[in-house]
Design a protein around this motif. Structure first.
Motif, PDB file in Angstrom:
ATOM      1  N   ASN A   6     -10.767   7.056 -14.277  1.00 28.65           N
ATOM      2  CA  ASN A   6      -9.422   6.528 -14.514  1.00 28.65           C
ATOM      3  C   ASN A   6      -8.523   6.794 -13.312  1.00 28.65           C
ATOM      4  O   ASN A   6      -7.727   5.936 -12.913  1.00 28.65           O
ATOM      5  CB  ASN A   6      -8.836   7.149 -15.784  1.00 28.65           C
ATOM      6  N   TYR A   7      -8.649   7.975 -12.727  1.00 27.67           N
ATOM      7  CA  TYR A   7      -7.862   8.316 -11.537  1.00 27.67           C
ATOM      8  C   TYR A   7      -8.174   7.357 -10.387  1.00 27.67           C
ATOM      9  O   TYR A   7      -7.269   6.873  -9.704  1.00 27.67           O
ATOM     10  CB  TYR A   7      -8.149   9.760 -11.129  1.00 27.67           C
ATOM     11  N   LYS A   9      -9.412   4.276 -10.599  1.00 26.07           N
ATOM     12  CA  LYS A   9      -8.888   2.939 -10.931  1.00 26.07           C
ATOM     13  C   LYS A   9      -7.385   2.859 -10.712  1.00 26.07           C
ATOM     14  O   LYS A   9      -6.874   1.885 -10.149  1.00 26.07           O
ATOM     15  CB  LYS A   9      -9.214   2.597 -12.380  1.00 26.07           C
ATOM     16  N   GLU A  10      -6.649   3.883 -11.146  1.00 25.73           N
ATOM     17  CA  GLU A  10      -5.204   3.895 -10.958  1.00 25.73           C
ATOM     18  C   GLU A  10      -4.828   3.987  -9.484  1.00 25.73           C
ATOM     19  O   GLU A  10      -3.844   3.382  -9.047  1.00 25.73           O
ATOM     20  CB  GLU A  10      -4.583   5.052 -11.733  1.00 25.73           C
ATOM     21  N   SER A  11      -5.615   4.718  -8.707  1.00 25.50           N
ATOM     22  CA  SER A  11      -5.347   4.829  -7.262  1.00 25.50           C
ATOM     23  C   SER A  11      -5.500   3.477  -6.580  1.00 25.50           C
ATOM     24  O   SER A  11      -4.661   3.091  -5.756  1.00 25.50           O
ATOM     25  CB  SER A  11      -6.295   5.844  -6.627  1.00 25.50           C
ATOM     26  N   GLY A  13      -5.248   0.558  -8.021  1.00 23.02           N
ATOM     27  CA  GLY A  13      -4.149  -0.281  -8.498  1.00 23.02           C
ATOM     28  C   GLY A  13      -2.858   0.022  -7.765  1.00 23.02           C
ATOM     29  O   GLY A  13      -2.095  -0.880  -7.418  1.00 23.02           O
ATOM     30  N   GLU A  14      -2.596   1.299  -7.521  1.00 27.44           N
ATOM     31  CA  GLU A  14      -1.394   1.709  -6.775  1.00 27.44           C
ATOM     32  C   GLU A  14      -1.428   1.156  -5.352  1.00 27.44           C
ATOM     33  O   GLU A  14      -0.447   0.618  -4.850  1.00 27.44           O
ATOM     34  CB  GLU A  14      -1.328   3.234  -6.747  1.00 27.44           C
ATOM     35  N   LYS A  16      -3.086  -1.431  -4.272  1.00 23.86           N
ATOM     36  CA  LYS A  16      -3.061  -2.894  -4.266  1.00 23.86           C
ATOM     37  C   LYS A  16      -1.685  -3.453  -4.599  1.00 23.86           C
ATOM     38  O   LYS A  16      -1.245  -4.437  -4.000  1.00 23.86           O
ATOM     39  CB  LYS A  16      -4.085  -3.412  -5.275  1.00 23.86           C
ATOM     40  N   ASN A  17      -0.974  -2.821  -5.535  1.00 25.02           N
ATOM     41  CA  ASN A  17       0.247  -3.425  -6.061  1.00 25.02           C
ATOM     42  C   ASN A  17       1.548  -2.792  -5.561  1.00 25.02           C
ATOM     43  O   ASN A  17       2.565  -3.469  -5.515  1.00 25.02           O
ATOM     44  CB  ASN A  17       0.232  -3.369  -7.592  1.00 25.02           C
ATOM     45  N   ASN A  18       1.547  -1.531  -5.206  1.00 21.67           N
ATOM     46  CA  ASN A  18       2.804  -0.840  -4.927  1.00 21.67           C
ATOM     47  C   ASN A  18       2.998  -0.411  -3.478  1.00 21.67           C
ATOM     48  O   ASN A  18       4.090  -0.008  -3.104  1.00 21.67           O
ATOM     49  CB  ASN A  18       2.943   0.388  -5.833  1.00 21.67           C
TER      50      ASN A  18
END
Length: 65
Positions: A6-7, A9-11, A13-14, A16-18
């Motif tokens: 999960n960490y 995947k969230e990394s 996503g961060e 890519k998007n932020n």
């Protein structure tokens, strides 16, 4: 193990998007700037090191004679 996945995947996503990524030209310019600064800084440190080595060498030659 699920927490680690999960960490990751969230990394991604961060990233890519932020994160605001520089343009390719801007990244190239900044890379050249860092390389030039690194070379100048390393030459300055080498010069100071050389001067200190000579000063210490002269000092030890002076106290040994």
């Amino acid at each position: 193990m699920a927490g680690f996945v999960n960490y990751i995947k969230e990394s991604f996503g961060e990233l890519k998007n932020n994160v605001s990524w520089p343009t390719w030209a801007e990244a190239q310019n900044l890379t050249v700037l860092v390389a030039v600064f690194s070379i100048i800084f390393s030459l300055a440190i080498w010069g100071v090191d050389t001067v200190f080595a000579k000063v210490i060498g002269f000092y030890f030659d002076f106290i040994n004679n």
